[in-house]
Scaffold this active site. Structure first.
Site, PDB file in Angstrom:
ATOM      1  N   GLU A  73      45.354  -1.319  48.136  1.00 37.03           N
ATOM      2  CA  GLU A  73      44.069  -0.887  47.557  1.00 37.03           C
ATOM      3  C   GLU A  73      43.617   0.368  48.275  1.00 37.03           C
ATOM      4  OE1 GLU A  73      40.675  -3.502  47.287  1.00 37.03           O
ATOM      5  OE2 GLU A  73      41.939  -5.232  46.847  1.00 37.03           O
ATOM      6  N   GLU A 119      42.409  -9.939  51.072  1.00 39.69           N
ATOM      7  CA  GLU A 119      41.522  -9.564  52.186  1.00 39.69           C
ATOM      8  C   GLU A 119      41.032 -10.781  52.972  1.00 39.69           C
ATOM      9  OE1 GLU A 119      39.662  -5.404  50.614  1.00 39.69           O
ATOM     10  OE2 GLU A 119      38.425  -7.151  50.343  1.00 39.69           O
TER      11      GLU A 119
HETATM   12  C1  BG6 Z   1      37.998  -4.966  47.925  1.00 40.29           C
HETATM   13  C2  BG6 Z   1      38.335  -6.015  46.928  1.00 40.29           C
HETATM   14  O1  BG6 Z   1      37.217  -5.582  48.880  1.00 40.29           O
HETATM   15  O2  BG6 Z   1      37.208  -3.873  47.535  1.00 40.29           O
HETATM   16  C3  BG6 Z   1      38.236  -5.594  45.489  1.00 40.29           C
HETATM   17  O3  BG6 Z   1      39.602  -6.576  47.188  1.00 40.29           O
HETATM   18  C4  BG6 Z   1      37.035  -4.680  45.308  1.00 40.29           C
HETATM   19  O4  BG6 Z   1      38.181  -6.739  44.697  1.00 40.29           O
HETATM   20  C5  BG6 Z   1      37.202  -3.459  46.184  1.00 40.29           C
HETATM   21  O5  BG6 Z   1      36.808  -4.325  43.988  1.00 40.29           O
HETATM   22  C6  BG6 Z   1      36.135  -2.419  46.016  1.00 40.29           C
HETATM   23  O6  BG6 Z   1      34.876  -2.979  46.158  1.00 40.29           O
HETATM   24  P1  BG6 Z   1      33.736  -2.796  45.052  1.00 40.29           P
HETATM   25  O7  BG6 Z   1      32.596  -3.576  45.542  1.00 40.29           O
HETATM   26  O8  BG6 Z   1      33.483  -1.337  44.985  1.00 40.29           O
HETATM   27  O9  BG6 Z   1      34.325  -3.315  43.785  1.00 40.29           O
END
Ligand code: BG6
Length: 477
Positions: A375, A181
């Site tokens: 993701e 990211e």
């Molecule tokens: C993304 C990241 O920004 O969001 C992850 O690449 C992260 O590392 C994911 O876990 C979800 O965010 P959070 O704060 O719910 O873990």
């Protein structure tokens, strides 16, 4: 007419990161990483934006130190993921496991061996491996010594690390992503770029200088990875999510365009190989003067990426009207206003499955490169039942809605390499440090205070995702 369908070799899979899963924070010679000084819960957000203060504190409990202890459970975890049918596994390599201080003369052999074994295990199950080289975990020693990525020394250290891992794991890693990211650098500069100053003290100059170094890191990583293994593919990675103007007021539309520019700036360079004119104009207007070495521009131009990876959790909405801007929405480190047409998750993140299809189209229209969702998922507070499972119908509904839109996007002509669900096994939340915010198809018995047996249990969504993969998403066609 050509039919656009889910390809047979579509990379269905799951994603984790070293810092949220491995634990073993000082085992076998690992050095400390940026996240290892961050607490869990309410204090975490303050610490992320005031890291030098956080470093001096003793919080007692640090979630990354043990995380889900993937370091010692990876065999069991990969067996479960293989049972689910996963074809592609995304993880990151912990830079400080390989170079404990970031600038050591020699890599740490024990750290290298861990990933030898991990990737061998993936190979045994026929899983492709996607590796993020730097997922929010710049070695702490480099942060303390240089103040983070705005110092070019950090880039030099990164290049040495990249050479080491690309050589060692050539032929084992199908896809590389140099920086997780990359646009997060602007929103969470400590996590994204190891920038040590308080976030509100950082100048645009410092942030964009760090950005230049990460863009150089990306181009050099493409060069090195391809030299080592011409068959591997290297992508950029964007924290994505379409930006909607709150209304059709031209000012709102212009504000959305400005946010788009801020977001696309990084991958515009990674995909096209040069700084876009809107960025140069912005630099002039804001007196940002990037320091470049002779040859930097040629390197950026010569080593662009093969594909565009992105995370997708939500769209964002921007407004200029003060009455509206007062109604902020929670989100993945981004600021945006509340979109009244969307529902929200337990953590206040707005859910917008159609926004995924919009994002796909926008990215493909802009770049004409294959896309990869690396993701996507729902952070929710699951309850383990007496039968040792989780009835997570809400998670299934979330993924179903997003997959339906993804498949529509494919059928509308957007080429996709794969779909990786975030936190396919429960892990530590990056934003809150909580264990309670779970994304997985596999439950890990551990709570917010670090208590629990670390036993793994299959949730209801486990069988659901297994079926999706087995049938290559047929139900969404
Ligand atoms: C993304 C990241 O920004 O969001 C992850 O690449 C992260 O590392 C994911 O876990 C979800 O965010 P959070 O704060 O719910 O873990």
């Amino acid at each position: 007419m050509e039919q656009y369908q889910i390809p047979n070799d579509f990379a269905w899979g799951g994603a984790i990161s070293a810092n949220q899963a491995e634990g073993a924070f000082q085992t076998d010679g690992k050095g400390l990483s940026a996240v290892d000084i961050l607490p869990a819960g309410k204090e975490r957000s303050y610490a992320i934006f005031h890291p030098s203060e956080a470093m001096k504190k003793d919080y007692g409990y640090y979630p990354s130190h043990e995380a889900i202890d993937f370091y010692h459970h990876y065999k069991e975890d990969l067996a479960l993921l293989a049972e689910m049918g996963i074809k592609c596994f995304r993880t990151s390599i912990s830079w400080a496991r390989i170079f404990p201080n970031g600038d050591d003369a020699e890599p740490n052999e024990a750290g290298l061996q861990f990933y030898d074994e991990l990737f061998a295990e993936c190979e045994r199950y026929g899983m492709d491996v996607l590796v993020t080289m730097n997922h929010f975990d710049t070695p702490l020693a480099l942060i303390q010594k240089y103040g983070g990525w705005s110092d070019r020394h950090v880039l030099d250290c990164f290049v040495r690390y990249v050479k080491t891992i690309c050589h060692r794991y050539r032929g084992k890693v199908k896809y590389w992503i140099p920086v997780n990211e990359i646009n997060m650098l602007m929103h969470v500069p400590y996590l994204g770029g190891g920038l040590l100053k308080d976030a509100d003290q950082l100048t645009l100059q410092e942030k964009y200088q760090a950005a230049h170094h990460q863009l150089m890191a990306s181009a050099l990583a493409v060069k090195i990875a391809k030299q080592e293994d011409p068959s591997c593919q290297v992508g950029c990675m964007l924290a994505a999510g379409s930006i909607y103007p709150y209304s059709c007021r031209p000012d709102d539309v212009l504000a959305a365009l400005a946010s788009d520019h801020e977001t696309y700036f990084f991958i515009d360079v990674q995909v096209r190989g040069y700084y876009p004119s809107y960025a140069k104009a912005f630099f002039m207007e804001n007196e940002v003067y990037l320091e470049m070495n002779p040859g930097d521009e040629e390197i950026l131009a010569a080593h662009t990426v093969d594909f565009i990876a992105f995370s997708y959790y939500s769209s964002r909405c921007v407004a200029t009207d003060a009455e509206v801007t007062g109604k902020q929405a929670e989100g993945n480190a981004f600021l945006g206003v509340h979109n009244p047409y969307l529902e929200t998750s337990d953590w206040g993140w707005q859910i917008d499955a159609k926004g995924l299809r919009i994002t796909m189209h926008q990215l493909y229209d802009r770049y004409q490169k294959p896309l990869f969702i690396v993701e996507n998922g729902l952070g929710a507070a699951d309850e383990l039942t007496a039968e040792k499972t989780v009835e997570d119908d809400y998670r299934i509904a979330y993924h179903e809605a997003h997959l339906k839109e993804m498949v529509r996007g494919i059928k509308e002509g957007v080429p996709m390499l794969g779909y990786l669900s975030w936190g396919c096994i429960d892990l530590i939340s990056s934003g809150s440090g909580e264990m309670k915010k779970r994304y997985g198809f596999i439950y890990v018995d551990k709570d917010n205070n670090g208590n629990g047996t670390l036993r793994r249990y299959k949730k209801k969504s486990f069988g659901w995702y297994q079926h999706v993969i087995e049938t290559n998403g047929a139900e969404f066609l």
